[in-house]
Design a protein around this motif. Structure first.
Motif, mmCIF file in Angstrom:
data_model
loop_
_atom_site.group_PDB
_atom_site.id
_atom_site.type_symbol
_atom_site.label_atom_id
_atom_site.label_comp_id
_atom_site.label_asym_id
_atom_site.label_seq_id
_atom_site.Cartn_x
_atom_site.Cartn_y
_atom_site.Cartn_z
ATOM 1 N N PRO A 1 0.728 -1.187 -0.144
ATOM 2 C CA PRO A 1 0.088 -0.041 0.082
ATOM 3 C C PRO A 1 0.739 1.290 0.131
ATOM 4 N N GLN A 2 0.556 2.235 -0.693
ATOM 5 C CA GLN A 2 1.025 3.612 -0.670
ATOM 6 C C GLN A 2 0.518 4.788 0.307
ATOM 7 N N HIS A 3 1.172 4.929 1.158
ATOM 8 C CA HIS A 3 0.748 6.005 2.058
ATOM 9 C C HIS A 3 1.560 7.422 1.842
ATOM 10 N N LYS A 4 0.936 8.387 1.479
ATOM 11 C CA LYS A 4 1.775 9.625 1.469
ATOM 12 C C LYS A 4 2.115 10.232 3.029
ATOM 13 N N LEU A 5 3.311 10.755 2.919
ATOM 14 C CA LEU A 5 3.655 11.299 4.253
ATOM 15 C C LEU A 5 3.054 12.895 4.362
ATOM 16 N N LYS B 1 -0.846 4.059 9.201
ATOM 17 C CA LYS B 1 -0.773 2.921 8.359
ATOM 18 C C LYS B 1 0.645 3.042 7.509
ATOM 19 N N ILE B 2 1.321 4.442 7.696
ATOM 20 C CA ILE B 2 2.645 4.373 6.870
ATOM 21 C C ILE B 2 3.492 3.309 7.527
ATOM 22 N N THR C 1 3.174 -3.080 8.817
ATOM 23 C CA THR C 1 3.706 -1.465 9.248
ATOM 24 C C THR C 1 4.798 -1.890 9.800
ATOM 25 N N LEU C 2 5.357 -2.747 9.943
ATOM 26 C CA LEU C 2 6.799 -2.902 10.557
ATOM 27 C C LEU C 2 7.558 -4.041 9.670
#
Length: 469
Positions: A27-31, A390-391, A417-418
Motif C-alpha cells: 500500500p502507498q501512503h503519502k507522508l 498505516k505508513i 506496518t513494520l
C-alpha cells in the motif's frame, strides 16, 4: 451446506487472501507535509514570519521553592476522602482506605529534598524550540567505549523521565564495546518541559521538535526507544524521519485495524496455525476477544475523558494532590498487573516503593503540568485512527512485548506496518511501565537490538565496498 459452514468458509477464504495480499501488494501512503509550527505564549499573527530562536542549551537543576512544598503539605493535611465500599479493593478505583496510608506517608515521611538530589544526579538541560522550553536529560557513557550510540528515549502518560532513572546507568555502561549516549526529553506539556500554548501539539509536532533537539546536540542519526506515548512518538519519528532514525525499539506496538489485519485476526481465531508464528502463545494475546475487550473497556475510561474534555478533570487534579495521586497511582496498579485490582492496596508496593511512585506524582504536581499532559490525548485522538498510523516503518525495528501490557500485537500482524522488524521479544514478566518495572530486561533487549542493527549496517558497508572494488 449450512449457513454457519458457509460463513466459516467465506472467513477462511478472506483470511487466506488477507495473508497473501500484503506479500504481493505494498500500500502507498503519502507522508504529511511538515512545516514548523509556533507554540509560544504569544500567538503569531496571520502571515507573520516564524520567529528566529536562540539555539542555546542551558543547564537545568530541579529546585522547587519552599512555598510550593508548604502549600502541598497544607493541602495534604486538609484532604477529604471517599468512603469506600467494604471489600471492593481497587474494583471501584483507588481504595481510600489505602489512599489514606499513602497520603500519610507522603505527608510525614517522603523527603522531596532528598529526591531532588536523586533527580539531579544526571545532567539536565533546557532549550527553546518552536516557542517552548524543552527539558531533557543528557548522559554520556560511564567509561570509554569503542562505539558510542546516541539513543533518544521518550516516556508516556502518566509517566515521566523518572521512569528511566534505573535504566540510564545500565545503558551508559559499555557492553561488548558499545555504550549509549542517552537523551531523555520531557514531552512538552509534561514534567519540566513547558506546556504548548497553542492548539495542535501532537505526535508529529513532538517528533519534529525531538529531531531538532537531536540535531542541536550534533546527532544527525540516532536510535529511538519508547513506551506508551513514547512508543507512538518513536514510531512517528521513524515514519517521518527515516534518514535520521537508525533503528526503533518500542514496548507498545499498535495494530493497524485495516481490512487485511482484521481478516487475519478472524482467520487466526479459528485457525491459529495459519496466521501466527507461535499459534498457542499468540492466540492468547488476542483471544478470547471478549475478555480482551472488557479489560480494555475497564481500563480506558480515562482515555475518552482526556481525549474530549481534558481541562475539566485537569482543574480537579491541579487543585488536589490527593486526587492527583489517586488518579495516577491507580494506573500503576492495574496497568502493571490487572489482577491487582482485587488487592486492598492495589499491589502497588510489589513492584515499586512508595518513594518511587510519589516522585512521579511530585513531578506532575510541582511542574503544574498534569492538565497539559492530558491535552495530549485530545490533540492526538484523530491521528491514532488516520492514514498516518498505516505508513510503514522502513527502518530496522524491534518490539518488546510484555505479558501484562494493556494490548498486544503478535508479530505476524505487524509485518505490514513494520516490514523491517528484526527483533520481537516475548518478555517473561512485566507490564505497561516496562523500564520502571523491569529495567534490566528492557536495557538488555535494547542492547541486543542495537548490536543486531550495527552488524547489519557493517555488512551493508562491506557489500558496498566490495561492489565498488
Amino acid at each position: 451446506m449450512g449457513v454457519i459452514k458457509k460463513l466459516l468458509l467465506i472467513g477462511v477464504v478472506v483470511g487466506i487472501g488477507a495473508v497473501i495480499y500484503p506479500l504481493v501488494v505494498t500500500p502507498q501512503h503519502k507522508l504529511p507535509e511538515l512545516k514548523d509550527k509556533w507554540f509560544g505564549k504569544t500567538p503569531l499573527k496571520s502571515g507573520e514570519a516564524f520567529p528566529k530562536e536562540s539555539v542555546a542549551i542551558d543547564k537545568f537543576v530541579v529546585n522547587v521553592s519552599e512555598d510550593v512544598l508548604t502549600d502541598l503539605k497544607r493541602r495534604l493535611e486538609s484532604a477529604r476522602y471517599v468512603e469506600p465500599i467494604a471489600g471492593t479493593a481497587f474494583n471501584y478505583g483507588f481504595n481510600s482506605d489505602y489512599l489514606k496510608k499513602v497520603i500519610a506517608y507522603w505527608r510525614n515521611t517522603y523527603d522531596w529534598r532528598k529526591t531532588e538530589t536523586i533527580l539531579n544526579q544526571f545532567p539536565q538541560f533546557k532549550t527553546r524550540i518552536h516557542g517552548i522550553d524543552v527539558h531533557f536529560i543528557h548522559v554520556k557513557p560511564s567509561k570509554p567505549a569503542k562505539t558510542v550510540v546516541p539513543l533518544l528515549i521518550t516516556h508516556g502518560w502518566p509517566g515521566s523521565v523518572w521512569e528511566y532513572y534505573k535504566a540510564i546507568p545500565l545503558l551508559i555502561e559499555p557492553t561488548n564495546g558499545v555504550a549509549f549516549e542517552v537523551i531523555v526529553p520531557s514531552i512538552p506539556g509534561y514534567g519540566f518541559s513547558e506546556a504548548p500554548h497553542q492548539e495542535g501539539f501532537n505526535i508529529m509536532e513532538t517528533a519534529r521538535i525531538f529531531v531538532k533537539l537531536m540535531n542541536r546536540l550534533n546527532h544527525k542519526t540516532f536510535f529511538v526507544h519508547g513506551e506508551d506515548w513514547g512508543s507512538i512518538v518513536s514510531k512517528t519519528m521513524a515514519q517521518l524521519y527515516p534518514n535520521n532514525v537508525r533503528g526503533m525499539h518500542i514496548t507498545m506496538a499498535q495494530l493497524v485495524y485495516d481490512g487485511p489485519t482484521i481478516a487475519k485476526m478472524m482467520l487466526g481465531s479459528y485457525f491459529p496455525a495459519l496466521v501466527f508464528d507461535d499459534p498457542e502463545r499468540d492466540h492468547k494475546k488476542l483471544f478470547p476477544f471478549l475478555d480482551q475487550f472488557y479489560m480494555i473497556l475497564r481500563e480506558s475510561g480515562y482515555f475518552h475523558l482526556q481525549a474530549t474534555k481534558p481541562d475539566t478533570v485537569g482543574a480537579a487534579l491541579m487543585d488536589s494532590p490527593v486526587g492527583l495521586a489517586a488518579y495516577i497511582l491507580e494506573k500503576f496498579s492495574t496497568w502493571t498487573e490487572p489482577k491487582w485490582l482485587n488487592k486492598a492496596d492495589g499491589g502497588l508496593t510489589q513492584k515499586f516503593t512508595l518513594d518511587e511512585l510519589l516522585t512521579n506524582i511530585m513531578i506532575y504536581w510541582v511542574s503544574n503540568n498534569v492538565a497539559s499532559s492530558m491535552r495530549y490525548y485530545k490533540e492526538n485522538a484523530g491521528l491514532l485512527m488516520d492514514d498516518m498510523n498505516k505508513i510503514p516503518v522502513l527502518v530496522p525495528s524491534a518490539v518488546a512485548d510484555f505479558p501484562n501490557e494493556l494490548g498486544h500485537a503478535p508479530k505476524a500482524l505487524l509485518r505490514t506496518t513494520l516490514p523491517n522488524l528484526v527483533q520481537y521479544t516475548d518478555m517473561p514478566r512485566g507490564g505497561h511501565f516496562a523500564a520502571f518495572e523491569e529495567p534490566q530486561l528492557v536495557c538488555d533487549d535494547i542492547k541486543t537490538f542495537v548490536a543486531t542493527v550495527l552488524d547489519i549496517e557493517l555488512s551493508a558497508k562491506d557489500k558496498l565496498k566490495n561492489t565498488k572494488q
